[in-house]
Design an enzyme around this catalytic site. Structure first.
Site, PDB file in Angstrom:
ATOM      1  N   ALA A  12       0.773  -1.462   0.011  1.00  0.00           N
ATOM      2  CA  ALA A  12      -0.115   0.187  -0.019  1.00  0.00           C
ATOM      3  C   ALA A  12       0.983   1.306  -0.180  1.00  0.00           C
ATOM      4  O   ALA A  12       1.939   0.993   0.362  1.00  0.00           O
ATOM      5  CB  ALA A  12      -0.886  -0.113   1.252  1.00  0.00           C
ATOM      6  N   GLY A  51       0.676  -4.951   1.176  1.00  0.00           N
ATOM      7  CA  GLY A  51      -0.528  -5.113   0.179  1.00  0.00           C
ATOM      8  C   GLY A  51      -0.565  -5.561  -1.072  1.00  0.00           C
ATOM      9  O   GLY A  51      -1.353  -6.241  -1.760  1.00  0.00           O
ATOM     10  N   GLU A  75      -0.707  -9.141  -0.535  1.00  0.00           N
ATOM     11  CA  GLU A  75      -2.160  -9.381  -0.472  1.00  0.00           C
ATOM     12  C   GLU A  75      -3.096  -9.137  -1.483  1.00  0.00           C
ATOM     13  O   GLU A  75      -3.982  -9.977  -1.743  1.00  0.00           O
ATOM     14  CB  GLU A  75      -2.817  -8.382   0.768  1.00  0.00           C
ATOM     15  N   GLU A 119       4.861  -5.005   7.040  1.00  0.00           N
ATOM     16  CA  GLU A 119       4.181  -3.991   7.636  1.00  0.00           C
ATOM     17  C   GLU A 119       4.840  -3.644   9.240  1.00  0.00           C
ATOM     18  O   GLU A 119       4.955  -2.666   9.756  1.00  0.00           O
ATOM     19  CB  GLU A 119       2.770  -4.343   7.730  1.00  0.00           C
TER      20      GLU A 119
HETATM   21  N1  CO8 Z   1       4.543   3.247  -0.685  1.00  0.00           N
HETATM   22  C1  CO8 Z   1       4.946   4.364  -1.176  1.00  0.00           C
HETATM   23  N2  CO8 Z   1       6.200   4.480  -2.113  1.00  0.00           N
HETATM   24  C2  CO8 Z   1       6.943   3.435  -2.200  1.00  0.00           C
HETATM   25  C3  CO8 Z   1       6.543   2.161  -1.441  1.00  0.00           C
HETATM   26  C4  CO8 Z   1       5.388   1.933  -0.834  1.00  0.00           C
HETATM   27  N3  CO8 Z   1       4.979   0.718  -0.201  1.00  0.00           N
HETATM   28  N4  CO8 Z   1       7.450   1.227  -1.944  1.00  0.00           N
HETATM   29  C5  CO8 Z   1       8.445   1.956  -2.589  1.00  0.00           C
HETATM   30  N5  CO8 Z   1       7.945   3.170  -2.821  1.00  0.00           N
HETATM   31  C6  CO8 Z   1       8.563   4.046  -3.458  1.00  0.00           C
HETATM   32  C7  CO8 Z   1       9.866   4.754  -2.811  1.00  0.00           C
HETATM   33  O1  CO8 Z   1       9.599   5.729  -1.815  1.00  0.00           O
HETATM   34  C8  CO8 Z   1      10.779   5.263  -3.820  1.00  0.00           C
HETATM   35  O2  CO8 Z   1      10.354   6.537  -4.254  1.00  0.00           O
HETATM   36  P1  CO8 Z   1      11.364   7.822  -4.179  1.00  0.00           P
HETATM   37  O3  CO8 Z   1      12.105   7.363  -5.395  1.00  0.00           O
HETATM   38  O4  CO8 Z   1      10.526   9.206  -4.594  1.00  0.00           O
HETATM   39  O5  CO8 Z   1      12.062   8.171  -3.059  1.00  0.00           O
HETATM   40  C9  CO8 Z   1      10.534   4.324  -4.953  1.00  0.00           C
HETATM   41  O6  CO8 Z   1       9.095   3.868  -4.651  1.00  0.00           O
HETATM   42  C10 CO8 Z   1      11.437   3.423  -5.264  1.00  0.00           C
HETATM   43  O7  CO8 Z   1      11.899   2.491  -3.943  1.00  0.00           O
HETATM   44  P2  CO8 Z   1      13.285   2.413  -3.387  1.00  0.00           P
HETATM   45  O8  CO8 Z   1      14.153   3.415  -3.663  1.00  0.00           O
HETATM   46  O9  CO8 Z   1      12.912   2.154  -1.861  1.00  0.00           O
HETATM   47  O10 CO8 Z   1      13.727   1.158  -4.137  1.00  0.00           O
HETATM   48  P3  CO8 Z   1      14.745  -0.137  -3.716  1.00  0.00           P
HETATM   49  O11 CO8 Z   1      14.844  -1.004  -4.651  1.00  0.00           O
HETATM   50  O12 CO8 Z   1      15.936   0.629  -2.626  1.00  0.00           O
HETATM   51  O13 CO8 Z   1      13.969  -0.864  -2.531  1.00  0.00           O
HETATM   52  C11 CO8 Z   1      12.005  -1.910  -1.661  1.00  0.00           C
HETATM   53  C12 CO8 Z   1      12.702  -1.614  -2.837  1.00  0.00           C
HETATM   54  C13 CO8 Z   1      12.721  -3.145  -0.826  1.00  0.00           C
HETATM   55  C14 CO8 Z   1      10.722  -2.570  -2.088  1.00  0.00           C
HETATM   56  C15 CO8 Z   1      11.655  -0.811  -0.781  1.00  0.00           C
HETATM   57  O14 CO8 Z   1      10.885   0.226  -1.708  1.00  0.00           O
HETATM   58  C16 CO8 Z   1      10.624  -0.877   0.310  1.00  0.00           C
HETATM   59  O15 CO8 Z   1      10.858  -1.684   1.539  1.00  0.00           O
HETATM   60  N6  CO8 Z   1       9.562  -0.579   0.221  1.00  0.00           N
HETATM   61  C17 CO8 Z   1       8.273  -0.501   1.040  1.00  0.00           C
HETATM   62  C18 CO8 Z   1       7.809  -2.053   1.175  1.00  0.00           C
HETATM   63  C19 CO8 Z   1       6.765  -2.063   2.349  1.00  0.00           C
HETATM   64  O16 CO8 Z   1       6.921  -1.730   3.629  1.00  0.00           O
HETATM   65  N7  CO8 Z   1       5.451  -2.315   1.887  1.00  0.00           N
HETATM   66  C20 CO8 Z   1       4.350  -2.517   2.761  1.00  0.00           C
HETATM   67  C21 CO8 Z   1       3.525  -1.189   2.950  1.00  0.00           C
HETATM   68  S1  CO8 Z   1       2.327  -1.089   3.880  1.00  0.00           S
HETATM   69  C22 CO8 Z   1       1.147  -2.030   3.527  1.00  0.00           C
HETATM   70  O17 CO8 Z   1       1.212  -2.535   2.291  1.00  0.00           O
HETATM   71  C23 CO8 Z   1      -0.239  -2.180   4.203  1.00  0.00           C
HETATM   72  C24 CO8 Z   1      -1.298  -2.860   3.642  1.00  0.00           C
HETATM   73  C25 CO8 Z   1      -2.550  -2.747   4.050  1.00  0.00           C
HETATM   74  C26 CO8 Z   1      -3.578  -2.249   3.218  1.00  0.00           C
HETATM   75  C27 CO8 Z   1      -3.892  -0.663   3.379  1.00  0.00           C
HETATM   76  C28 CO8 Z   1      -4.949  -0.341   2.385  1.00  0.00           C
HETATM   77  C29 CO8 Z   1      -5.317   1.228   2.629  1.00  0.00           C
END
Ligand code: CO8
Length: 257
Positions: free
Chosen positions: A65, A108, A111, A131
């Protein structure tokens, strides 16, 4: 219709939805989920569509998400808006949906893949529920669907540590139906979807509903349910056609009714 966060196309009886927010690794913002549901509404109503494939990019199916969208939400805002209600709609679709996953399927994203009927994974796929690292828990079914898919031990480990699982481990655990080389992922997903879409649609929909029923009820009730809908299929044209074709040693010509 033009969408901002997804790309859609139709190939024969298969609809292909590509999640498309490359700058955010396909993070699932509310607008993306709304567009996805809008597209799925259309496919559900379209008798010409027999199966749907949802995919992402090479790098990410979806990295979760959208954390930026969520970070400042308050409890009352979240409760009143209930964005998960929109997500839930994806999991309640009646036509079959295949998730074709390459790269990250996290939070998400994992999911969303779990809401689909089965997952085909590229050998580059990485699944996880990170998460916990954000101070929250999976909120779109992760603790429930993942546990049903891979069992308590692995689901608990993934949800409590936030570690990722690679494609091979995901296949061993029963999370994905099959792993294929990344270069073949879309072709394999489309092939599976075309096979499904060539079957009798009422039979396909009833099969989906019956398998899903296994997660909702007891074995006795589930078997009773299966038997009822099995008998019900004998009211369809396609049952007569399918069985006649077998006896006459020819290919069936299903009319989806
Ligand atoms: N949300 C928003 N932006 C994101 C997300 C995300 N989940 N994942 C990546 N991005 C963005 C980064 O901020 C970055 O943006 P910018 O270049 O502007 O800084 C861009 O995508 C590229 O990401 P990275 O530079 O971090 O890329 P890497 O290759 O270094 O890393 C990863 C890749 C490991 C996937 C890393 O991006 C990461 O850890 N992402 C977050 C993963 C995460 O925690 N996911 C869970 C989110 S919470 C959730 O899903 C709850 C679900 C419940 C449903 C909610 C309903 C409303």
């Amino acid at each position: 219709m033009d969408y901002e966060n997804i790309r859609v196309e139709t190939r024969g009886r298969v609809a292909l939805v590509t999640l498309h927010r490359p700058a955010a690794l396909n993070a699932l913002c509310n607008a993306l989920i709304a567009e996805l549901n809008h597209a799925l509404d259309g496919y559900e109503a379209d008798a010409g569509i027999g199966c749907i494939v949802i995919t992402g990019s090479e790098k990410a199916f979806a990295a979760g998400a959208d954390i930026r969208e969520m970070q400042d939400r308050t409890h009352p805002e979240f409760y009143m808006a209930d964005p998960f209600g929109e997500w839930d709609k994806v999991g309640r679709r009646r036509k079959p949906i295949i998730a074709a996953v390459a790269g990250y399927a996290l939070g998400g994203g994992c999911e969303l893949a779990l809401m689909c009927d089965f997952i085909l994974a590229a050998d580059t796929a990485k699944f996880g529920q990170p998460e916990i690292k954000l101070g929250v828990i999976p909120g779109a079914g992760g603790t429930q669907r993942l546990t049903r898919a891979v069992g308590k031990a692995k689901a608990m480990e993934l949800c409590l540590t936030g570690r990722m699982m690679d494609a091979a481990e995901a296949e061993r655990s029963g999370l994905v139906a099959r792993v294929v080389p990344a270069a073949d992922l879309l072709a394999e997903a489309m092939k599976a979807a075309e096979t499904i879409a060539s079957m009798s649609l009422p039979a396909v929909m009833v099969a989906k509903e019956s398998v899903d029923r296994a997660f909702e009820t007891t074995l006795t009730e589930g078997i009773r349910y299966e038997r009822r809908v099995f008998y019900g299929l004998f009211a369809t044209h396609d049952q007569k056609e399918g069985m006649s074709a077998f006896v006459e040693k020819r290919k069936p010509n299903f009319e989806n009714r």
